[in-house]
Each structure stands twice: as structure tokens, then as C-alpha cells.
Enzyme design. Structure first.
Site, short mmCIF file in Angstrom:
data_model
loop_
_atom_site.label_atom_id
_atom_site.label_comp_id
_atom_site.label_asym_id
_atom_site.label_seq_id
_atom_site.Cartn_x
_atom_site.Cartn_y
_atom_site.Cartn_z
N TYR A 1 0.83 -1.20 0.00
CA TYR A 1 0.00 0.00 0.00
C TYR A 1 0.86 1.25 0.00
CZ TYR A 1 0.85 0.93 5.02
OH TYR A 1 1.41 1.24 6.23
N LYS B 1 6.42 -2.06 1.79
CA LYS B 1 5.27 -1.46 2.50
C LYS B 1 4.07 -2.39 2.39
CE LYS B 1 3.18 3.11 3.20
NZ LYS B 1 3.34 3.15 4.65
N1 PDD Z 1 2.99 5.01 7.31
N2 PDD Z 1 7.71 3.73 8.76
C1 PDD Z 1 6.57 3.01 8.76
C2 PDD Z 1 6.58 1.68 9.45
C3 PDD Z 1 5.41 3.51 8.14
O1 PDD Z 1 4.27 2.78 8.15
C4 PDD Z 1 5.44 4.78 7.52
C5 PDD Z 1 4.25 5.36 6.82
C6 PDD Z 1 6.65 5.50 7.54
C7 PDD Z 1 6.79 6.84 6.90
O2 PDD Z 1 6.78 6.74 5.48
P1 PDD Z 1 6.24 7.93 4.58
O3 PDD Z 1 7.02 9.14 4.94
O4 PDD Z 1 6.54 7.47 3.20
O5 PDD Z 1 4.77 8.07 4.87
C8 PDD Z 1 7.76 4.94 8.16
C9 PDD Z 1 1.80 5.46 6.63
C10 PDD Z 1 1.63 6.93 6.66
C11 PDD Z 1 0.59 4.71 7.17
O6 PDD Z 1 0.72 3.52 7.37
O7 PDD Z 1 -0.47 5.30 7.36
#
Ligand code: PDD
Length: 286
Positions: free
Chosen positions: A33, A150
Site C-alpha cells: 500500500y 510497505k
Molecule cells: N505510514 N515507517 C513506517 C513503518 C510507516 O508505516 C510509515 C508510513 C513511515 C513513513 O513513510 P512515509 O514518509 O513514506 O509516509 C515509516 C503510513 C503513513 C501509514 O501507514 O499510514
């Protein structure tokens, strides 16, 4: 207003969008995702999210069913149909419906399932939390070892967040072999004597799109950056701490395991980075 969502090329009211119970996203968490923020009706860091989506799909050998232009068009249409000025878009691609549940991947011509939906968060860049900061607890990082992909396997991060809430705090920082990996859904940073310290990229953490942008902007602003491991003790002794993510942008952390970080108030470096990130992102949004 009924929310319009995207499912495999169709734009439908959310109540009409249906996915098979045999979908591997549902029975195997076999899906990846992205979450992209929307500011002023435009998409923030979109090319970065697309690049990471393709990498995640590639690492899991899930066919990418759409090209970048199609993802962009779908994101824009959902923003418009749902009247989003500030908010988020969730995109998920699963390996699709493999028929009977089987550990073996379904045939390669099985169509992946693509889902997108929005949520409206008016004024999200002005959240008062940025003025008070977050309080976090530390917990062991027992996730799998491909955190750079992710995937939708979010049960442990979700449990960690619940444990933080049960302790009256906002979030958790995860620790492995004595060092902080990242937050439950964000990347973690500390600041000492003006230097920004954050764990280097590897399979141990998600390669945050916000992280990449913030570090680039910090570098352009002549701030010093060290990409290295740090412990909870070092973080508690730091001048500042903060997190980054697509939904929180740059958010100060003011307490770790009951110990105040610095003055116990949001720090100047985090505040400045938040300001720069929001300003630059609004300008570059598409
Ligand atoms: N989460 N680390 C983890 C484990 C994450 O799930 C996320 C993002 C990040 C930050 O990544 P980015 O800057 O690309 O959003 C780091 C998203 C926002 C979520 O699960 O809602």
C-alpha cells in the site's frame, strides 16, 4: 455525501465496492500500500510514492496492473469526486483472488486487486498537536525483516499503538538489538547539538518518502545530518526528537518512556523542518 472509492477501474460509492473473501490481501496480507497526502487539493510527494509502490510490488513479484499516469489520474479523480482539499489517499494493490486459499502464489495472469479511497482531514497541516508534540513509549520491534516493503501486515504496529494508548501516550518507537528502528507508522529522528540523527536505510525500516524529502531539505538548509543507529537512552538525552510520515509530515516528540526530551517542548529544528517541508511540499504538489 457518500464517499466514492476506486476498485479495479471503477469509481463506486463505498457501500458498493466489494472484494472477494478469497482475495490474498484478505487471507494472506499479500498486498502492498501507499498513503499520499493531499494539500490544497494536490498530491504531495506523489512520484516518490509511485516509485516505492513499484519497488514494493517488484520485491514481492506482484504484477503492477497500472502505469503511473493511470494511478495519477485515479488519485486526481478521487480528490475531485470527494471534494478533498486537505486529506489522504490510500492505495492498495493485492495479489488478487487466487481461488482456494493456497500458500503457493496463484497463476501469474491472476489480476491484482487495486483499491483506492480518500479521507478528508480539513486543516490537517495546522493540527494543534504540532504545538504540543507526541509522547512515545519504546517497545521491542518484533516485525518481520522486510520492513522496507510497505505491506499491509500491520497487526504488530497496530498492537504497539494500542499499547501506547493504554499507557496514556501517543505512539511507540520500536527497538531492535538495543537500537531504535522507527515508529509504528513513521520514521524516527533525534537532534543533538544541531545535528539531525536518524537510522540509515536498510531492510530494517521503511524508506519513508517524507524522510527522503525532509533530509534533502535539511541538507539544502545546511543542517548537519548523521544517518546512524541510536538508542532510547541517547534519544532521551537528545535536545529534540521528531518523526516524519506522509500523514504527520514532521511532528515533534517531546517525551520518550516518561523522560522529557530537551525542554519537554517541541524543538526549534523540528518546527523549522515542519515549516520548510510544508512550504516546499505545497509548492511541489501536483
Ligand atoms: N505510514 N515507517 C513506517 C513503518 C510507516 O508505516 C510509515 C508510513 C513511515 C513513513 O513513510 P512515509 O514518509 O513514506 O509516509 C515509516 C503510513 C503513513 C501509514 O501507514 O499510514
Amino acid at each position: 455525501m457518500t464517499r466514492i472509492v476506486y476498485l479495479n477501474g471503477d469509481y463506486l460509492p463505498e457501500t458498493e465496492a466489494r472484494v472477494s473473501i478469497f482475495d490474498r490481501g484478505f487471507v494472506m496480507a499479500d498486498a502492498v500500500y501507499e498513503v499520499t497526502s493531499v494539500l490544497d487539493g494536490r498530491l504531495v510527494d506523489f512520484p516518490g510514492h509511485m516509485a516505492r509502490l513499484k519497488r514494493s510490488l517488484g520485491e514481492l513479484s506482484i504484477r503492477n496492473p497500472l502505469d503511473d499516469d493511470a494511478y495519477l489520474a485515479a488519485h486526481r479523480r478521487l480528490v475531485e469526486e470527494n471534494g478533498i482539499t486537505d486529506g489522504m489517499i490510500y492505495l492498495q494493490v493485492s495479489r488478487g483472488n487466487g481461488g482456494d486459499r493456497d500458500f503457493v502464489f496463484p497463476p501469474e495472469d491472476t489480476p491484482p486487486t487495486v483499491v483506492m479511497f480518500t479521507w478528508n482531514k480539513p486543516g490537517m497541516a495546522d493540527t494543534p498537536v504540532a504545538q504540543t508534540g507526541l509522547r512515545v513509549i519504546s517497545l521491542p520491534d518484533i516485525r518481520w525483516h522486510r520492513r522496507d516493503i510497505k505491506t499491509v501486515q500491520l497487526l504488530y504496529p497496530s498492537m504497539a499503538k494500542m499499547q501506547a494508548k493504554a499507557a496514556g501516550k501517543d505512539d511507540a518507537w520500536l527497538v531492535e538489538d538495543g537500537f531504535v528502528t522507527e515508529g509504528t507508522s513513521n520514521n524516527a529522528y533525534i537532534v543533538k547539538n544541531g545535528t539531525i540523527i536518524t537510522r540509515a536505510l536498510s531492510n530494517d525500516i521503511l524508506h519513508g518518502i517524507t524522510r527522503a524529502a525532509v533530509l534533502r531539505m535539511a541538507d539544502e538548509a545546511q543542517m548537519k545530518i548523521e544517518e546512524r543507529n541510536f538508542t532510547i537512552a541517547e534519544a532521551q538525552d537528545a535536545d529534540e526528537a521528531f518523526i516524519t510520515s506522509a500523514s504527520m509530515f514532521v511532528m515533534p516528540v517531546v517525551e520518550i518512556d516518561d523522560a522529557a526530551v530537551g525542554t519537554g517542548k517541541p524543538g526549534r529544528v523540528a518546527a523549522r523542518l515542519r515549516e520548510i517541508y510544508l512550504e516546499e511540499s505545497r509548492k511541489a504538489a501536483i
